[in-house]
Design an enzyme around this catalytic site. Structure first.
Site, PDB file in Angstrom:
ATOM      1  N   MET A 266      43.333  33.968  36.890  1.00  0.00           N
ATOM      2  CA  MET A 266      44.271  34.983  37.339  1.00  0.00           C
ATOM      3  C   MET A 266      44.674  35.889  36.187  1.00  0.00           C
ATOM      4  O   MET A 266      45.009  35.409  35.108  1.00  0.00           O
ATOM      5  CB  MET A 266      45.496  34.287  37.954  1.00  0.00           C
ATOM      6  CG  MET A 266      46.556  35.231  38.450  1.00  0.00           C
ATOM      7  SD  MET A 266      45.923  36.294  39.793  1.00  0.00           S
ATOM      8  CE  MET A 266      46.877  37.770  39.490  1.00  0.00           C
ATOM      9  N   GLU A 267      44.674  37.194  36.470  1.00  0.00           N
ATOM     10  CA  GLU A 267      44.816  38.215  35.434  1.00  0.00           C
ATOM     11  C   GLU A 267      46.258  38.595  35.090  1.00  0.00           C
ATOM     12  O   GLU A 267      46.502  39.724  34.648  1.00  0.00           O
ATOM     13  CB  GLU A 267      44.067  39.469  35.898  1.00  0.00           C
ATOM     14  CG  GLU A 267      44.689  40.249  37.090  1.00  0.00           C
ATOM     15  CD  GLU A 267      44.145  39.873  38.462  1.00  0.00           C
ATOM     16  OE1 GLU A 267      43.621  38.746  38.612  1.00  0.00           O
ATOM     17  OE2 GLU A 267      44.249  40.685  39.389  1.00  0.00           O
ATOM     18  N   ASN A 268      47.251  37.694  35.245  1.00  0.00           N
ATOM     19  CA  ASN A 268      48.646  38.004  34.922  1.00  0.00           C
ATOM     20  C   ASN A 268      48.738  38.783  33.609  1.00  0.00           C
ATOM     21  O   ASN A 268      48.096  38.427  32.633  1.00  0.00           O
ATOM     22  CB  ASN A 268      49.441  36.711  34.784  1.00  0.00           C
ATOM     23  CG  ASN A 268      49.121  35.724  35.874  1.00  0.00           C
ATOM     24  OD1 ASN A 268      49.287  36.022  37.041  1.00  0.00           O
ATOM     25  ND2 ASN A 268      48.599  34.569  35.493  1.00  0.00           N
ATOM     26  N   HIS A 300      36.019  39.142  33.349  1.00  0.00           N
ATOM     27  CA  HIS A 300      36.583  39.656  34.602  1.00  0.00           C
ATOM     28  C   HIS A 300      38.105  39.778  34.500  1.00  0.00           C
ATOM     29  O   HIS A 300      38.669  40.842  34.779  1.00  0.00           O
ATOM     30  CB  HIS A 300      36.191  38.721  35.745  1.00  0.00           C
ATOM     31  CG  HIS A 300      36.741  39.100  37.079  1.00  0.00           C
ATOM     32  ND1 HIS A 300      36.001  39.789  38.018  1.00  0.00           N
ATOM     33  CD2 HIS A 300      37.967  38.890  37.650  1.00  0.00           C
ATOM     34  CE1 HIS A 300      36.743  39.988  39.096  1.00  0.00           C
ATOM     35  NE2 HIS A 300      37.940  39.442  38.904  1.00  0.00           N
ATOM     36  N   GLU A 301      38.759  38.706  34.089  1.00  0.00           N
ATOM     37  CA  GLU A 301      40.226  38.737  34.037  1.00  0.00           C
ATOM     38  C   GLU A 301      40.695  39.724  32.982  1.00  0.00           C
ATOM     39  O   GLU A 301      41.670  40.450  33.185  1.00  0.00           O
ATOM     40  CB  GLU A 301      40.796  37.336  33.775  1.00  0.00           C
ATOM     41  CG  GLU A 301      40.335  36.252  34.744  1.00  0.00           C
ATOM     42  CD  GLU A 301      40.467  36.597  36.222  1.00  0.00           C
ATOM     43  OE1 GLU A 301      41.355  37.402  36.583  1.00  0.00           O
ATOM     44  OE2 GLU A 301      39.668  36.067  37.028  1.00  0.00           O
TER      45      GLU A 301
HETATM   46 ZN    ZN Z   1      39.557  39.607  40.067  1.00  0.00          ZN
END
Ligand code: ZN
Length: 876
Positions: A266-268, A300-301
């Site tokens: 998850m990219e928080n 990606h993140e």
């Molecule tokens: Zn994504």
């Protein structure tokens, strides 16, 4: 209780109130965590003064509520299970609230929860509403200041987004850290982590010369598994600078590894949280595939920092705006870092198996859905992978230079905003002048388009007529389909010269490799001055996410396999050739006729094995037969047993006919170099291991000896796991049992390796698998509350085609039992796990009946909205 209702894209309304600044204080405790919030709120200029303030909130115990520090009496607000409504609020004010939550008993892994005693959060898509009352929607963006209070001994590390600005000790063995994130963000990007974590630190100097501290936080025993993720992060940061001109924007970037996580990562903002399976690697515990997967997910993140965070989505219908674009970006990054053709082959073969199946089933939906009940059900292959293919087509239509200018315009114009897919495509149209009107249908129309192609060479006039006809099948809720704008990259390969021929279309010279644009239902392209009879090479590099049918003969395919200048299409020709042979064998199996191996496939494989393909990774892909799942996708009705028997027959025939060639290939690619996840080493290992797969296909003494030696050598996990899989999937218990036992005992302490141990044994073709799954669900290393375990054991079993689809229906019963358990524990995972049952239409009548029976059984339960939505669609 009434059924959950969908929300519609067409009902979108801008928020009446914005939160400009959010201050949170967490006093952590497993049973009672106190969350204090202070929100600075402003009414939107265009909103009615009478508009009520409506905040989302679920599973929260409200303790107190105040406006501008004046407590609100109960009569002044309305509270239900999902929301808090306050009427008559000022145009600008602060809202103070206090709630209690219980992270220790949060098994859904949404909001604040505990994993291995450590606190962490998952807020995308709608998890923040389980933390505090808030307008939980991505078009509300605020700056955040967050104070985390924890126990100094059990939670020495307290993390949140942005930069640490204060810390101190408190009474009773407690301490706190305060974090500030200066970049306004939607609450789905909020993150908090607290626990006994250890860090590995590095740094990166950005293109403008800023020094960014990079921290990777893990449990102590995993400190030696962080090197690859850190190296990948630095490569990704550099790549985004030189490819897209995008620089990181905080002084600190953190990644945390957690064991219990619903998805990959998850990219928080500034604090990415990763499933430990998507970040930890060590040569002894992770395979080449895992190393490459980790690199791709880390990238990606990180790339989301621009495509997702700085520019975010207006609403969740726009999810592919960030996911499709970011997947495209990570695919390009991995292609640049590794073997580009292999990356493309792997992505496409996965896509044509899994996304095509989704697009043909009851949960098919467009890249931009127009309604949903539960957004977590829409983190799909269509949103991610088909979305990426659509962005890739845009890139091909415009050419890289214009595409890059379009991306620049998009990032600059919409920085700090929450926007739509039209905004993205609009930028591409604006910089290029291209007309993308018809192209937009890719976002609204579900289903995989099929192209029926035929070609005719006219010797007398030296012309080649290529006719393409497109149709998109009906999908649930969409009966009328319009023609799409489909870019078809192609060449004509001369049968005399073996070379790509110069292309002239309607008087225009187009070079030897070109893109033709199919826009109508049917179009004929007339190529002139075609000097020799050609075989067309169509859809090169998979230039559009469609199914292409062309009546290739086996001779045509063998020709393309050798002469096509496009590496991807050479691979595709090999797969098509194998498919023709497999089709015959499937028919023979069903009709009880003796199976005969097609000599042309043997010849093609011999040519590959003895020929001059330099890229060993591509060669390994070309020697790999289409998977059972891929073959199934090509059949009108799936006959699991015939498919398995046919594929095994081909594998064994090739193994017998080409034994010496496989042995030579195996031996030529053995190496005792120390392990590194370099493209060259990975290529060599995959070639060696595919050769071993064939050598083990007949289980003679020499093949078995090589396999056992490779397992015993214990050189690296790629080789060990491959050898173990072959031993366990063989028919010989004397090979399988001791190897499994040794491996299981050696790695009992390592959860990620035990996941592999589970998967290997429940993927075997032998008929004892169902009992094994039941037995292993009682194993101390298994836990139904850990999504990785559920995927490794139950998810992998449901991919085991011959065993899951047993004719006594017990495979379906087992899956339904687990879904029913997870429906209350973790609805998101439960809803994903049902997928194989939703594909019932593809099977014979008896299996259809058995699968539906289990779906009906699930439907009788009191269901979460997640499971409800999937089951309803599957039974509709
Ligand atoms: Zn994504």
């Amino acid at each position: 209780m009434s059924d959950p209702q969908p929300v519609y894209l067409s009902d979108y309304q801008p928020p009446a109130y914005q939160v400009t600044h959010t201050e949170l204080t967490f006093d952590l405790d497993p049973a009672v965590t106190r969350v204090k919030a202070r929100l600075l709120i402003e009414r939107h200029a265009e909103a009615e003064a009478s508009a009520p303030l409506v905040l989302n909130g679920e599973h929260l115990t409200l303790i107190s509520l105040a406006i501008d520090d004046t407590p609100l009496a109960e009569a002044h607000y309305q509270l239900n299970d999902e929301s808090l409504r306050i009427d008559n609020v000022p145009a600008a004010f602060s809202l103070e609230s206090e709630v209690e939550i219980a992270p220790g008993s949060n098994t859904a892994l949404e909001g604040l929860y505990q994993s291995n005693g450590m606190y962490c959060t998952q807020c995308e898509a709608e998890g923040f509403r389980r933390i505090t009352f808030y307008p939980d929607r991505p078009d509300v963006m605020a700056t955040f200041k967050v104070t985390v209070i924890g126990n100094a001994t059990s939670e020495p590390v307290l993390l949140a987004n942005g930069n640490p600005v204060d810390k101190g000790t408190l009474e009773g063995g407690r301490h706190f850290v305060t974090w500030e994130d200066p970049h306004p963000k939607p609450c789905y990007l909020f993150a908090l982590v607290a626990g006994n974590l250890h860090k590995v630190e590095d740094h990166f100097v950005t293109m403008s010369g800023r020094d960014v501290s990079l921290q990777l936080w893990v449990e102590k025993e995993n400190l030696d598994k962080t090197g690859h993720a850190m190296a990948s992060l630095k490569r990704a940061m550099a790549w985004d600078e030189h490819t897209y001109g995008r620089e990181y924007d905080l002084d600190l970037f953190m990644i945390v590894a957690v064991n219990d996580f619903n998805m990959g990562a998850m990219e928080n903002k500034g604090l990415n949280i990763f499933n430990s399976a998507a970040v930890l690697t060590h040569p002894k515990t992770a395979t080449d595939a895992t190393f490459q997967n980790v690199e791709g997910i880390v990238a990606h993140e990180y790339f989301h920092n621009w495509s997702g965070n700085r520019v975010t989505c207006r609403d969740w219908f726009q999810l592919s705006l960030k996911e499709g674009f970011t997947v495209f970006r990570d695919q390009c990054f991995s292609a640049d870092t590794n073997s580009a053709p292999v990356k493309r082959i792997q992505d496409v073969s996965f896509f044509c198996t899994a996304q095509f199946a989704e697009d043909a089933g009851p949960t098919a939906h467009p890249v931009r859905p127009d309604h949903f009940i539960e957004i977590t059900n829409f983190y799909t292959l269509t949103i991610y992978e088909k979305g990426a293919e659509v962005v890739r087509m845009l890139c091909h239509l415009l050419g890289w230079e214009d595409f890059r200018r379009g991306a620049d315009l998009y990032f600059d114009r919409f920085d700090g905003q929450a926007v739509t897919i039209e905004d993205f495509v609009g930028c591409m149209q604006e910089v290029s002048g291209a007309d993308l009107q018809q192209f937009m249908r890719w976002y609204s129309q579900a289903g995989t388009p099929e192209i029926d192609a035929r070609g005719e060479y006219d010797y007398v006039h030296s012309t080649y007529h290529l006719t393409l006809r497109q149709r998109t099948p009906v999908t649930p809720g969409q009966t009328d389909k319009l023609p799409l704008h489909i870019p078809v990259r192609m060449g004509l390969v001369g049968t005399k010269s073996g070379q790509d021929l110069a292309l002239t279309l309607e008087g225009e010279k187009l070079g030897k490799d070109t893109v033709i644009h199919l826009r109508e239902d049917e179009q004929t392209f007339v190529f002139t001055d075609v000097a020799e009879a050609p075989v067309p090479s169509l859809l090169r590099d998979f230039s559009a996410p469609v199914k292409l049918h062309f009546p290739y003969s086996r001779e045509d395919l063998a020709f393309l396999l050798t002469y096509d200048s496009d590496g991807f299409n050479r691979w595709d020709a090999g797969q098509r050739l194998a498919m023709l042979a497999l089709d015959d064998l499937i028919a023979a199996h069903r009709n009880g006729v003796e199976k005969v191996m097609d000599g042309r496939v043997v010849d093609a494989f011999r040519t590959l094995l003895t020929g001059q393909i330099d890229d060993k990774a591509v060669l390994a892909e070309m020697l790999t037969l289409p998977s059972e799942a891929y073959i199934a996708e090509q059949q009108p009705i799936v006959d699991v047993d015939a498919i398995h028997a046919a594929r095994e027959f081909v594998r064994q025939s090739l193994a017998m006919e080409l034994r010496d060639e496989f042995l030579a290939t195996y031996q030529a690619n053995c190496s005792d170099e120390s392990y590194a996840p370099t493209p060259a080493q990975i290529a060599q290992r995959s070639l060696k291991n595919i050769a071993l797969t064939y050598l083990m296909a007949v289980e003679d003494e020499q093949g078995v000896a090589l396999c056992e030696a490779q397992f015993a050598a214990d050189h690296n996990m790629t080789d060990v796991r491959h050898a173990l899989t072959l031993l366990v999937h063989s028919d010989r218990d004397d090979l399988s049992t001791p190897a499994l036992k040794a491996f299981g005992e050696k790695w009992a302490h390592d959860p990620l390796v035990m996941d592999q141990w589970f998967t290997i044994q429940v993927s075997r073709p032998q008929s004892d698998v169902l009992e094994r799954v039941e037995y292993l669900m009682q194993h101390p290393a298994f836990s139904i509350q850990n999504p990785n375990k559920v995927r490794a054991l139950v998810g992998a079993f449901a991919q085991n085609r011959v065993n899951f689809h047993r004719l006594d229906g017990k495979g379906y019963v087992l899956l339904a039992d687990v879904v029913i358990k997870l429906n209350t524990l973790n609805p998101e995972i439960a809803a994903r796990l049902i997928t194989p049952l939703t594909r019932w239409q593809r099977f014979d009548e008896e299996r259809q009946r058995l699968m539906r029976e289990q779906l009906e059984r699930i439907r009788k339960e009191p269901l979460s909205s997640n499971v409800f939505e999937v089951v309803e669609k599957a039974l509709a």
